[in-house]
Scaffold this motif. Structure first.
Motif, short mmCIF file in Angstrom:
data_model
loop_
_atom_site.label_atom_id
_atom_site.label_comp_id
_atom_site.label_asym_id
_atom_site.label_seq_id
_atom_site.Cartn_x
_atom_site.Cartn_y
_atom_site.Cartn_z
N GLY A 150 0.82 -1.21 0.00
CA GLY A 150 0.00 0.00 0.00
C GLY A 150 0.85 1.25 0.00
O GLY A 150 1.73 1.42 0.85
N GLU A 151 0.60 2.13 -0.96
CA GLU A 151 1.27 3.42 -1.00
C GLU A 151 0.59 4.39 -0.04
O GLU A 151 -0.52 4.16 0.42
N GLU A 152 1.28 5.47 0.26
CA GLU A 152 0.68 6.52 1.08
C GLU A 152 -0.53 7.09 0.36
O GLU A 152 -0.48 7.39 -0.82
N GLY A 153 -1.65 7.20 1.08
CA GLY A 153 -2.91 7.62 0.49
C GLY A 153 -3.84 6.48 0.17
O GLY A 153 -4.99 6.70 -0.17
N THR A 154 -3.33 5.23 0.29
CA THR A 154 -4.16 4.05 0.03
C THR A 154 -5.01 3.73 1.25
O THR A 154 -4.54 3.78 2.38
N GLU A 155 -6.28 3.39 1.02
CA GLU A 155 -7.18 3.00 2.10
C GLU A 155 -7.25 1.48 2.15
O GLU A 155 -7.54 0.84 1.13
N LEU A 156 -6.99 0.91 3.33
CA LEU A 156 -6.98 -0.53 3.51
C LEU A 156 -8.04 -0.95 4.52
O LEU A 156 -8.26 -0.25 5.51
N PRO A 157 -8.67 -2.09 4.29
CA PRO A 157 -9.61 -2.61 5.30
C PRO A 157 -8.86 -3.30 6.42
O PRO A 157 -7.72 -3.74 6.27
N VAL A 158 -9.52 -3.40 7.58
CA VAL A 158 -8.94 -4.14 8.69
C VAL A 158 -8.72 -5.59 8.26
O VAL A 158 -9.59 -6.21 7.65
N GLY A 159 -7.53 -6.12 8.54
CA GLY A 159 -7.19 -7.48 8.15
C GLY A 159 -6.39 -7.56 6.86
O GLY A 159 -5.89 -8.64 6.52
N ALA A 160 -6.22 -6.43 6.16
CA ALA A 160 -5.40 -6.44 4.94
C ALA A 160 -3.92 -6.42 5.32
O ALA A 160 -3.53 -5.84 6.34
N PRO A 161 -3.04 -7.05 4.52
CA PRO A 161 -1.61 -7.06 4.84
C PRO A 161 -1.03 -5.64 4.84
O PRO A 161 -1.34 -4.83 3.97
N LEU A 162 -0.20 -5.35 5.84
CA LEU A 162 0.52 -4.09 5.90
C LEU A 162 1.96 -4.26 5.44
O LEU A 162 2.45 -3.53 4.59
N VAL A 176 -18.19 -17.82 11.39
CA VAL A 176 -17.71 -16.44 11.27
C VAL A 176 -17.02 -16.09 12.57
O VAL A 176 -17.60 -16.26 13.65
N ILE A 177 -15.79 -15.62 12.49
CA ILE A 177 -15.08 -15.23 13.71
C ILE A 177 -14.89 -13.72 13.80
O ILE A 177 -14.59 -13.20 14.86
N SER A 178 -15.06 -13.00 12.70
CA SER A 178 -14.83 -11.56 12.70
C SER A 178 -16.12 -10.81 13.03
O SER A 178 -17.12 -10.95 12.34
N PRO A 179 -16.10 -9.97 14.09
CA PRO A 179 -17.29 -9.17 14.38
C PRO A 179 -17.59 -8.15 13.29
O PRO A 179 -18.73 -7.73 13.12
N LEU A 180 -16.56 -7.73 12.54
CA LEU A 180 -16.78 -6.78 11.46
C LEU A 180 -17.59 -7.41 10.34
O LEU A 180 -18.44 -6.77 9.72
N VAL A 181 -17.31 -8.70 10.06
CA VAL A 181 -18.07 -9.41 9.03
C VAL A 181 -19.52 -9.56 9.46
O VAL A 181 -20.45 -9.36 8.68
N ARG A 182 -19.74 -9.91 10.74
CA ARG A 182 -21.12 -10.03 11.24
C ARG A 182 -21.85 -8.71 11.16
O ARG A 182 -23.02 -8.65 10.78
N LYS A 183 -21.17 -7.61 11.52
CA LYS A 183 -21.81 -6.29 11.49
C LYS A 183 -22.17 -5.89 10.07
O LYS A 183 -23.25 -5.35 9.82
N LEU A 184 -21.25 -6.15 9.11
CA LEU A 184 -21.53 -5.81 7.72
C LEU A 184 -22.76 -6.55 7.22
O LEU A 184 -23.63 -5.96 6.55
N PRO A 231 -10.53 -21.18 5.29
CA PRO A 231 -10.25 -22.54 5.75
C PRO A 231 -11.46 -23.13 6.48
O PRO A 231 -12.08 -22.47 7.31
N GLU A 232 -11.80 -24.36 6.13
CA GLU A 232 -12.92 -25.08 6.73
C GLU A 232 -14.23 -24.31 6.59
O GLU A 232 -15.09 -24.32 7.46
N GLY A 233 -14.39 -23.61 5.47
CA GLY A 233 -15.64 -22.91 5.20
C GLY A 233 -15.82 -21.61 5.94
O GLY A 233 -16.93 -21.07 6.02
N LEU A 234 -14.74 -21.03 6.52
CA LEU A 234 -14.83 -19.77 7.24
C LEU A 234 -15.32 -18.66 6.32
O LEU A 234 -14.82 -18.49 5.21
N ILE A 235 -16.32 -17.90 6.78
CA ILE A 235 -16.88 -16.81 5.99
C ILE A 235 -16.01 -15.58 6.16
O ILE A 235 -15.83 -15.09 7.29
N LEU A 236 -15.48 -15.06 5.06
CA LEU A 236 -14.63 -13.89 5.07
C LEU A 236 -15.42 -12.66 4.63
O LEU A 236 -16.54 -12.77 4.13
#
Length: 476
Positions: free
Chosen positions: A63-75, A181-189, A205-210
């Motif tokens: 990600g360059e400066e000015g790029t918007e990344l979601p939580v969980g994206a590689p830094l 689903v383990i992410s509360p952000l996914v549940r909220k969305l 993995p194992e059908g985890l909802i992303l």
């Protein structure tokens, strides 16, 4: 042997789901210590320096400066556990994860991991201990992603099931039990968009909802409505339309603080039936009282602090205005403490820092806290805690040289007091025309929590205290 670990954008707290990269603090090849800040990001709440939980050598940035990344994206990726020699870094390709046969390196990795879980400011759990299922052959090495370029999205392991279809088991896991689903952000969305997660098949993995699975399902829902089949009667209609031609001009993305303000104001206008009343008041005596206080010695008292004291006492007389509305339960929630927000204009846009427990503070304490928060706002150093939890807002728009306004309520609060500029004006004082220091006060309130009589009573009490500060002595 060096081992390359991937550090992802952590959960920054306060329900934030993305952040914009403002400034990289490290480069590829730099050596970083455990919990050293590596990047400065801007969220909808504040500027945050994100520390990395690993110590080692930076091998890639995403990600360059000015790029918007979601939580969980590689830094970034960091090579840990080795000597840092170039040949070791070349063998450890960015993005690789430990395999099942690397148990001997487990202790070495843990020594390079801080173990801190800093929700709101930094590191999440150790990514090195999460075993990834690798479907490709170990003989095929992954090519490192160039610095500043996000890695390609992983191939989906299972397609997203169309919403409305019967639940289908994925990776041996059906939908009869708990939804994977383990992410509360996914549940909220999914909850915010009314999507039933039991109808979605995960690609993890194992059908985890992303998050990507939920977004794909939502896109599948919107697609039929966005592109309906053309009616036969319109087959001969001209192809050109105003909707096809994009208007010319500069496009500014609504993100960061500007985007958060837009969302909050839109929600306020949508949900809150607000009304505004206003009154002119003679502030000559209030200005004289402040001058006398400051002439007596000690820390200087600000005008905003005196107005805050007046607000606090007015809310004690009209507690229904220090409240919020629970729309789901159809209840008015009256709040016991006054946490006073005040509007502040900064280079990043409008922010509303909050003075906690304003009802228990003196004028000196309020002055000091206003000064601290204002300076932090100018330096973009406000924390999410400084910007949340308000129950009532004081808006001094008089600093912009205007007399009046009909401000939008700071959702989910129930009211806001606006103060215009204080200027000399002709005024009838004690039966004679005189030049007095006059200010216009405006009050915007949620009509669900009270009627006009209560709002008028509140504003009239504030005006009385501005005109005759001695009125406050009755409640001290």
């Amino acid at each position: 042997m060096a081992q390359v670990l991937e550090f992802k954008l952590p959960d920054l707290g306060e329900g934030l789901t993305e952040a914009e990269i403002v400034r990289w603090l490290v480069g590829v090849g730099d050596v970083v210590a455990i919990d050293q800040p590596v990047v400065e990001v801007e969220t909808a709440k504040a500027m945050v320096e994100v520390p990395c939980p690993y110590g080692g050598v930076v091998t890639a940035r995403y990600g360059e400066e000015g790029t918007e990344l979601p939580v969980g994206a590689p830094l970034l990726t960091v090579a840990v556990g080795g000597t840092g020699a170039p040949e070791e870094l070349a063998e450890a390709a960015p993005g690789t994860a430990p395999t099942a046969g690397e148990g001997a390196a487990e202790s070495a990795v843990s020594s390079e991991y801080s173990g801190n879980v800093l929700v709101g400011y930094g590191t999440a759990g150790p990514a090195a201990r999460r075993r990834r299922v690798r479907h490709e052959s170990h003989a095929v090495a992954k090519a490192p992603a160039p610095a500043g370029q996000a890695p390609p999205a992983p191939a989906a392991q299972a397609p997203v099931a169309p919403v409305g279809s019967a639940p289908v088991a994925a990776s041996g896991t059906g939908r009869e039990g708990p939804v994977p689903v383990i992410s509360p952000l996914v549940r909220k969305l999914a909850r915010d968009r009314g999507l039933d997660l039991r109808e979605v098949r995960g690609s993890g993995p194992e059908g985890l909802i992303l998050r990507a699975d939920v977004e794909s399902a939502l896109a599948a829902l919107d697609r039929p409505a966005a592109a309906p089949a053309p009616a036969p009667a319109r087959a001969a209609a001209p192809a050109a339309s105003s909707a096809v031609v994009a208007p010319a001009g500069e496009r500014v993305p609504l993100r960061g603080v500007r985007g958060a303000v837009a969302d909050k104001l839109s929600r306020s206008r949508t949900e809150i039936p607000d009304a505004t009343c206003w009154v002119d008041a003679d502030a000559t005596e209030l200005m004289a009282a402040r001058t006398a206080m400051n002439a007596a010695g000690g820390p200087k008292i600000s005008l905003l602090a005196l107005l805050a004291r007046i607000c606090v006492h007015a809310l004690a007389r009209f507690p229904e205005l220090n409240s919020t509305v629970d729309t789901a339960a159809r209840e008015i929630v009256r709040l016991p403490d006054v946490h006073l927000g005040f509007a502040a204009q900064t280079p990043r846009g409008l922010v509303v820092p909050v003075v906690k427990d304003a009802g228990t503070r003196t004028a000196e304490s309020l002055t000091a806290e206003f000064a601290r928060l204002t300076e932090a706002a100018r330096e973009s150093a406000l924390t999410p805690a400084d910007l949340t939890g308000g129950t009532f807002t004081l808006n001094n728009y008089g600093v912009f040289g205007v007399d009046g306004s009909t401000p939008i309520i700071n959702h989910p609060e129930a009211a806001m007091l606006g103060v215009g500029r204080i200027i000399p004006k002709p005024w009838v004082h004690q039966g004679e025309l005189a030049v007095r220091q006059v200010v216009q006060l405006s009050f915007t309130f949620d009509h669900r929590v009270c009627d006009g009589g209560t709002a008028g009573g509140f504003l009239r009490y504030v005006a009385d205290c501005v005109e005759q500060p001695a009125v406050l002595l009755r409640t001290l």
